[in-house]
Design an enzyme around this catalytic site. Structure first.
Site, PDB file in Angstrom:
ATOM      1  CG  ASP A   1      -6.693  -1.736  -1.727  1.00  0.00           C
ATOM      2  OD1 ASP A   1      -6.964  -2.822  -1.870  1.00  0.00           O
ATOM      3  OD2 ASP A   1      -5.736  -0.969  -0.853  1.00  0.00           O
TER       4      ASP A   1
ATOM      5  CG  ASP B   1      -1.788  -1.135   1.030  1.00  0.00           C
ATOM      6  OD1 ASP B   1      -2.366  -1.700   0.277  1.00  0.00           O
ATOM      7  OD2 ASP B   1      -2.259  -1.640   2.327  1.00  0.00           O
TER       8      ASP B   1
END
Length: 209
Positions: free
Chosen positions: A180, A146
């Site tokens: 995401d 991330d």
């Protein structure tokens, strides 16, 4: 069996999104130290973290089981999109499903392969490629990369607020990745613009149960 132009277009769409996702992740993983943060603006940072479990770092499900569940879900979604294409479903509906699929597969790649091909990330040095199978984790147990952080509002709670008074508050604090974002945008858009298709899907599931 003849493959429709729509199917080819959706396949290319998913592949382009996967390339974008993986280029971003590999660039961050091999170019930044773990927890390193690069300020782009006051409200946007590239902040490298790794997610070992579900969304927001939850990990109450064993990682191999979670990855297998993701794999089954991706396969089911591929099958369903193919079914919808055959029946001539609306372009918006199958495109948004493909957007969700691209995001799911993007994170699945991290879980399945990154542990096999990369060294472990560290706050002191960047990760690097290693011979296949000699990485930081076994098959199915890789960590998701991330990096997108948008602290849109950074302030403190007023002193009069019970429990949290005087403590820092950040509006939109999750760190996420491009995959995401694909999933989130796809799901929200489906809820907003594909209600008829959702209703039909729910009706079909009820009939089968």
């Amino acid at each position: 069996m003849k493959i429709s132009n729509k199917a080819v277009g959706l396949t290319l769409f998913v592949l382009v999104l996967l390339v974008i996702d993986q280029v971003m992740k590999i660039s961050v993983k091999t170019g930044m130290c773990l927890h390193e943060s690069i300020r782009v603006t006051d409200w946007f940072y590239i902040s490298f973290i790794e997610n070992n479990g579900m969304a927001y770092g939850m990990s109450f499900i064993p990682k191999p089981l979670l990855t297998l569940f993701r794999l089954v879900a991706c396969c089911a979604l591929v099958w369903y999109i193919g079914k919808e294409l055959k029946r001539g479903a609306r372009t918006l509906w199958v495109t948004l499903l493909a957007l969700v699929l691209a995001g799911a597969v993007g994170n699945l790649i991290d879980c399945m392969l990154y542990g096999l091909i990369f060294s472990g990330s560290s706050p002191y040095y960047s990760s690097f490629l290693v011979p296949f199978g000699t990485g930081y984790a076994p098959f199915l147990e890789g960590r998701v990369v991330d990096m997108l952080y948008f602290p849109l509002i950074v302030t403190t709670y007023p002193d009069w607020v019970p429990l949290w008074g005087g403590q820092p508050y950040i509006f939109f604090s999750p760190v996420f990745n491009f995959a995401d974002a694909c999933i989130s945008v796809g799901v929200v858009a489906i809820i907003l613009f594909c209600r008829n298709e959702l209703a039909a899907l729910g009706h079909s599931l009820n009939e089968k149960s």
